[in-house]
Write an enzyme that holds these catalytic residues in place. Structure first.
Site, short mmCIF file in Angstrom:
data_model
loop_
_atom_site.label_atom_id
_atom_site.label_comp_id
_atom_site.label_asym_id
_atom_site.label_seq_id
_atom_site.Cartn_x
_atom_site.Cartn_y
_atom_site.Cartn_z
CG ASP A 158 49.18 70.31 30.40
OD1 ASP A 158 49.91 69.30 30.37
OD2 ASP A 158 48.22 70.48 29.63
CE LYS A 226 46.75 73.37 27.71
NZ LYS A 226 46.52 72.64 28.99
CE LYS A 262 46.18 70.06 26.17
NZ LYS A 262 46.37 69.51 27.54
#
Length: 326
Positions: A158, A226, A262
């Protein structure tokens, strides 16, 4: 997370668009503008949808399977990470039918501990990288951070974009960094850790910027986009996620490549999680109702999902003390 032809796109597919700062700017600023009032009204409307009991049972189990159970604190210890990994594998020790979480998300120095605990359970290890949460570091440091996490066994990375560069209009710099980080995700066996690109939408200022960041990251090779680090407010919101879902839907329509989404930060209740799942189904479509394509970044959501699941299974509502604290 499954790798298919839908997730193997590369920056090379967009060479003309990304050949210069000016061409990339023209493309991103040529995207349709977001109707703020319309986006917020539609998100609010979808958030009022009610679902039947059987669908709610399905949604709660699906949401559990989509959780990236997260601990990203300076006080994290190996013991805390091992406990979190154990919980991800067996969220409700009293109920073997309860599904496992999707992943455990930790700092890179905790990857080996999480990996050892999770073993062959199928729960992934996600690691934040690239000077999380600020993204303020030299590129070589960001790449070293990524490689260290991958070498330690991270299945997913991430990363955070440089919001200062993005807001200054240095889009090509942000694009090139994402491309470089994706390359740093390569594994010795010829595979790659999956790359989730974090925008920190609370700092992007406008919905138009969220749409631009979504396309920028997808063109650069992100496997997931995300919303947030969870360290800045506002974090995930329904309107922001709606815009990102529209982006991945439109990107697949144009390229055939499927990208995951996400939302992370501030999603704490089963009710909220179900609102997001309704939105996924309505905006992107049912193909995204799968942990390979939609995740929740959360530390406390799982407990509420477990409490609601127990209530629906037994008819009794268990208090938060019934489940381990994260």
């Amino acid at each position: 997370m499954t790798t298919t032809s839908a997730t193997t796109g590369s920056a090379g597919d967009f060479d003309d668009i990304t050949s210069s700062e000016s061409s990339l700017r023209r493309f991103l600023h040529g995207l349709p503008g977001v109707d703020q009032v319309g986006a917020e009204a539609r998100a609010a409307g979808l958030g009022t949808r009610s679902i039947k009991t059987t669908a709610k049972n399905f949604a709660i189990d699906l949401a559990i399977r989509m959780v990236d159970l997260t601990t990203l604190e300076g006080q994290d210890t190996p013991g805390k990470v091992r406990a979190l990994a154990s919980k991800a594998m067996r969220p409700d020790p009293a109920d073997a039918t309860c599904p496992r979480a999707a992943a455990v998300c930790v700092y890179p120095d905790m990857v080996a501990t999480a990996k050892q605990t999770l073993g062959s359970s199928g729960v992934k290890v996600a690691a934040v990288a690239t000077a999380f949460p600020s993204g303020r570091a030299a590129l070589d440091i960001k790449l070293a951070d990524t490689r260290d996490a991958v070498e330690a066994g991270a299945d997913e990375i991430d990363m955070v974009i440089d919001r200062g560069a993005f807001l200054s209009g240095r889009y090509l710099q942000v694009f090139d960094e994402i491309v470089a980080v994706r390359e740093a995700c390569a594994t010795p066996d010829g595979g790659s850790a999956h790359l989730k690109v974090i925008f920190e939408t609370g700092e992007l200022q406008t919905y138009d910027n969220v749409r631009r960041a979504s396309w920028l990251a997808m063109m650069a090779g992100a496997h997931f986009i995300k919303t947030s680090t969870g360290k800045v407010q506002p974090a995930a919101t329904l309107p922001v996620t709606l815009i990102m879902l529209e982006a991945v839907r439109d990107f697949r329509d144009q390229t055939g490549q499927m990208i995951g989404v996400k939302p992370a930060g501030g999603i704490r209740s089963s009710k909220d999680a179900i609102k997001y799942l309704v939105m996924v189904n309505e905006i992107a479509g049912p193909d995204w109702l799968d942990p390979d394509w939609f995740r929740f970044g959360a530390s406390t959501l799982l407990n509420d999902l477990l409490m609601q699941r127990t209530k629906m299974t037994t008819g009794r509502y268990s208090g938060p003390d019934y489940f381990t604290l994260d």
